[in-house]
Design a protein around this motif. Structure first.
Motif, PDB file in Angstrom:
ATOM      1  N   GLN A 132      -1.161  10.161  -7.842  1.00  0.00           N
ATOM      2  CA  GLN A 132      -0.367  10.393  -6.640  1.00  0.00           C
ATOM      3  C   GLN A 132       0.778   9.380  -6.568  1.00  0.00           C
ATOM      4  N   GLU A 133       1.913   9.861  -6.135  1.00  0.00           N
ATOM      5  CA  GLU A 133       3.092   8.993  -6.077  1.00  0.00           C
ATOM      6  C   GLU A 133       3.109   8.130  -4.822  1.00  0.00           C
ATOM      7  N   TYR A 134       2.467   8.602  -3.742  1.00  0.00           N
ATOM      8  CA  TYR A 134       2.472   7.858  -2.480  1.00  0.00           C
ATOM      9  C   TYR A 134       1.056   7.795  -1.920  1.00  0.00           C
ATOM     10  N   PHE A 135       0.768   6.688  -1.257  1.00  0.00           N
ATOM     11  CA  PHE A 135      -0.474   6.591  -0.502  1.00  0.00           C
ATOM     12  C   PHE A 135      -0.359   7.404   0.785  1.00  0.00           C
ATOM     13  N   ASP A 136      -1.500   7.630   1.440  1.00  0.00           N
ATOM     14  CA  ASP A 136      -1.492   8.354   2.711  1.00  0.00           C
ATOM     15  C   ASP A 136      -0.651   7.637   3.761  1.00  0.00           C
ATOM     16  N   ALA A 140       0.812  -1.218   0.000  1.00  0.00           N
ATOM     17  CA  ALA A 140       0.000   0.000   0.000  1.00  0.00           C
ATOM     18  C   ALA A 140       0.844   1.266   0.000  1.00  0.00           C
ATOM     19  N   TRP A 141       2.149   1.129  -0.272  1.00  0.00           N
ATOM     20  CA  TRP A 141       3.029   2.305  -0.233  1.00  0.00           C
ATOM     21  C   TRP A 141       2.771   3.233  -1.416  1.00  0.00           C
ATOM     22  N   ARG A 142       2.558   2.652  -2.593  1.00  0.00           N
ATOM     23  CA  ARG A 142       2.318   3.441  -3.798  1.00  0.00           C
ATOM     24  C   ARG A 142       0.993   3.022  -4.409  1.00  0.00           C
ATOM     25  N   PRO A 143       0.179   3.958  -4.836  1.00  0.00           N
ATOM     26  CA  PRO A 143      -1.121   3.600  -5.421  1.00  0.00           C
ATOM     27  C   PRO A 143      -0.958   2.945  -6.783  1.00  0.00           C
ATOM     28  N   ALA A 144      -1.885   2.070  -7.073  1.00  0.00           N
ATOM     29  CA  ALA A 144      -1.865   1.401  -8.377  1.00  0.00           C
ATOM     30  C   ALA A 144      -2.370   2.343  -9.468  1.00  0.00           C
ATOM     31  N   LYS A 145      -1.931   2.125 -10.674  1.00  0.00           N
ATOM     32  CA  LYS A 145      -2.357   2.951 -11.793  1.00  0.00           C
ATOM     33  C   LYS A 145      -3.811   2.644 -12.139  1.00  0.00           C
ATOM     34  N   THR A 146      -4.591   3.686 -12.281  1.00  0.00           N
ATOM     35  CA  THR A 146      -6.024   3.522 -12.568  1.00  0.00           C
ATOM     36  C   THR A 146      -6.379   3.797 -14.016  1.00  0.00           C
ATOM     37  N   SER A 158       0.318  16.436   3.722  1.00  0.00           N
ATOM     38  CA  SER A 158      -0.083  16.350   5.133  1.00  0.00           C
ATOM     39  C   SER A 158      -1.383  17.103   5.409  1.00  0.00           C
ATOM     40  N   ILE A 159      -1.774  18.002   4.493  1.00  0.00           N
ATOM     41  CA  ILE A 159      -3.024  18.738   4.681  1.00  0.00           C
ATOM     42  C   ILE A 159      -4.227  17.819   4.525  1.00  0.00           C
ATOM     43  N   SER A 160      -4.129  16.860   3.606  1.00  0.00           N
ATOM     44  CA  SER A 160      -5.285  16.031   3.255  1.00  0.00           C
ATOM     45  C   SER A 160      -5.266  14.643   3.874  1.00  0.00           C
ATOM     46  N   ILE A 161      -4.347  14.378   4.795  1.00  0.00           N
ATOM     47  CA  ILE A 161      -4.308  13.049   5.423  1.00  0.00           C
ATOM     48  C   ILE A 161      -5.555  12.851   6.279  1.00  0.00           C
ATOM     49  N   PRO A 162      -6.283  11.767   6.106  1.00  0.00           N
ATOM     50  CA  PRO A 162      -7.452  11.531   6.970  1.00  0.00           C
ATOM     51  C   PRO A 162      -7.028  11.235   8.403  1.00  0.00           C
ATOM     52  N   MET A 163      -7.566  12.005   9.342  1.00  0.00           N
ATOM     53  CA  MET A 163      -7.228  11.831  10.748  1.00  0.00           C
ATOM     54  C   MET A 163      -8.251  10.912  11.411  1.00  0.00           C
ATOM     55  N   ASP A 164      -7.790   9.746  11.837  1.00  0.00           N
ATOM     56  CA  ASP A 164      -8.680   8.802  12.503  1.00  0.00           C
ATOM     57  C   ASP A 164      -9.114   9.344  13.858  1.00  0.00           C
ATOM     58  N   VAL A 165     -10.280   8.910  14.302  1.00  0.00           N
ATOM     59  CA  VAL A 165     -10.779   9.310  15.615  1.00  0.00           C
ATOM     60  C   VAL A 165      -9.946   8.617  16.680  1.00  0.00           C
ATOM     61  N   LEU A 166      -9.327   9.388  17.560  1.00  0.00           N
ATOM     62  CA  LEU A 166      -8.408   8.833  18.557  1.00  0.00           C
ATOM     63  C   LEU A 166      -9.118   7.878  19.505  1.00  0.00           C
ATOM     64  N   SER A 167     -10.339   8.206  19.906  1.00  0.00           N
ATOM     65  CA  SER A 167     -11.035   7.400  20.905  1.00  0.00           C
ATOM     66  C   SER A 167     -11.477   6.045  20.359  1.00  0.00           C
ATOM     67  N   GLN A 168     -11.422   5.824  19.035  1.00  0.00           N
ATOM     68  CA  GLN A 168     -11.800   4.529  18.481  1.00  0.00           C
ATOM     69  C   GLN A 168     -10.681   3.509  18.595  1.00  0.00           C
ATOM     70  N   ALA A 169      -9.461   3.959  18.804  1.00  0.00           N
ATOM     71  CA  ALA A 169      -8.305   3.063  18.841  1.00  0.00           C
ATOM     72  C   ALA A 169      -7.931   2.644  20.256  1.00  0.00           C
ATOM     73  N   MET A 170      -8.842   2.818  21.223  1.00  0.00           N
ATOM     74  CA  MET A 170      -8.506   2.515  22.615  1.00  0.00           C
ATOM     75  C   MET A 170      -9.776   2.147  23.365  1.00  0.00           C
ATOM     76  N   ASP A 171      -9.594   1.760  24.599  1.00  0.00           N
ATOM     77  CA  ASP A 171     -10.713   1.483  25.496  1.00  0.00           C
ATOM     78  C   ASP A 171     -10.792   2.628  26.493  1.00  0.00           C
ATOM     79  N   PRO A 172     -11.519   3.699  26.165  1.00  0.00           N
ATOM     80  CA  PRO A 172     -11.490   4.895  27.010  1.00  0.00           C
ATOM     81  C   PRO A 172     -12.184   4.682  28.337  1.00  0.00           C
ATOM     82  N   GLY A 173     -11.886   5.574  29.285  1.00  0.00           N
ATOM     83  CA  GLY A 173     -12.492   5.497  30.603  1.00  0.00           C
ATOM     84  C   GLY A 173     -13.802   6.247  30.666  1.00  0.00           C
ATOM     85  N   SER A 174     -14.190   6.590  31.890  1.00  0.00           N
ATOM     86  CA  SER A 174     -15.474   7.255  32.108  1.00  0.00           C
ATOM     87  C   SER A 174     -15.343   8.758  32.291  1.00  0.00           C
TER      88      SER A 174
END
Length: 315
Positions: free
Chosen positions: A60-64, A47-53, A109-125
């Motif tokens: 784009q030369e590189y994936f996100d 997934a480093w470089r996108p396939a030709k469409t 870096s402007i267009s990188i999709p930012m994942d929701v931080l709280s989805q990657a963990m088991d948050p507290g109360s």
């Protein structure tokens, strides 16, 4: 202590000493934080470089993933020349990949999709919020003192939401003219998991923040320190009114113990950890890239937290 009750005579009070009770586990976590064992999985290489469409225009030369990896390594290891570091890694691993240059990283870096931080963990109360400032550019203290010139600094404001496990649930980077109440709606939008208690300092005191929290989590307890001149509302039955009455009857220190407001120091600790690990200045110069830089940094800070944290008690 968040509320400086004995500020005028604090120098006479002996500083409380703490000792760490889990040194073996914490020492192992510190060694893992400093390890530079890095590898590229087969999925990452694919997934480093996108396939030709076949579509028109230059692809784009590189994936996100490639841009995010370069930014992550630059932040964690404080590298100004991250391209040479990644080139060395690819040669050692015999991975046939090209490394993004500085121009590609800055633009993408402007267009990188930012994942929701709280989805990657088991948050507290708990959700504990605070904000701090980061310098972007300007002369340092030595230059100001030597030449007797004003600072003329440009800085940004970082808003963080922390839980009781020292995990960063949400982050928002703004210009310094944006106050804590104005940034609260965007901060709460990033928290997709339920919570029971919201804790904030006096900068969050007011109806806008309380209403934003209750709109996001209707049954949450809102613990915000009211100003010493705060008065009751017309209705007289809001959570803020109960806090004002409790402080008037039992004192502010007792109110802090009852409501758990003292846990707000977790947010101050998170700010200290962020600045000690990644520094108190922004590497990027434009706000969109700075937002991505802050998100990469808090993601790395969460990974360090998951490796292990010290458990300390009063000596």
């Amino acid at each position: 202590m968040p509320y400086k009750h004995n500020q005028n005579r604090r120098h006479k009070i002996e500083k409380v000493r703490y000792k760490v009770t889990n040194w073996p586990e914490y020492n192992k976590a510190l060694r893992q934080r400093g390890a530079i064992t890095i590898w590229f999985t087969e999925e990452a290489l694919a997934a480093w470089r996108p396939a030709k469409t076949g579509a028109r225009g230059r692809p784009q030369e590189y994936f996100d993933l490639a841009i995010e990896t370069a930014l992550f390594i630059r932040q964690v290891f404080h590298l100004l020349r991250h391209r040479g570091f990644l080139n060395s890694l690819s040669r050692i691993m015999k991975a046939i990949i090209s490394i993004p240059d500085y121009r590609s990283i800055s633009k993408r870096s402007i267009s990188i999709p930012m994942d929701v931080l709280s989805q990657a963990m088991d948050p507290g109360s708990l959700v504990i919020v605070d904000s701090t400032g980061f310098k972007v550019c300007g002369k340092d203290e030595w230059h100001q003192e030597k030449h007797d010139v004003p600072a003329r600094r440009t800085w940004r404001k970082l808003h963080l939401a922390i839980d009781e496990h020292h995990q960063v649930l949400a982050c928002e980077l703004t210009t310094p003219d944006v106050g804590d109440p104005s940034a609260m709606a965007d901060l709460l939008t990033q928290i997709v998991t339920p919570f029971e208690t919201f804790i904030g300092d006096g900068a969050c005191d007011g109806e806008p923040v309380s209403q934003a929290v209750l709109n996001h989590q209707p049954h949450a307890q809102v613990v915000i320190s009211p100003h010493k001149t705060a008065v009751l509302s017309t209705a007289g039955d809001t959570q803020r009114d109960h806090h004002i009455e409790c402080i008037a009857q039992r004192g502010r220190l007792a109110w802090q113990r009852i409501t758990g407001y003292n846990l707000r120091n977790y947010a101050e600790l998170a700010m200290q950890r962020y600045k000690r690990v990644f520094g108190n200045t922004m590497k990027a110069r434009a706000l969109p890239q700075q937002k991505t830089e802050a998100w990469i940094s808090v993601s790395a800070l969460n990974r360090m937290t998951n490796l292990g944290m010290p458990v300390s008690v009063k000596a």
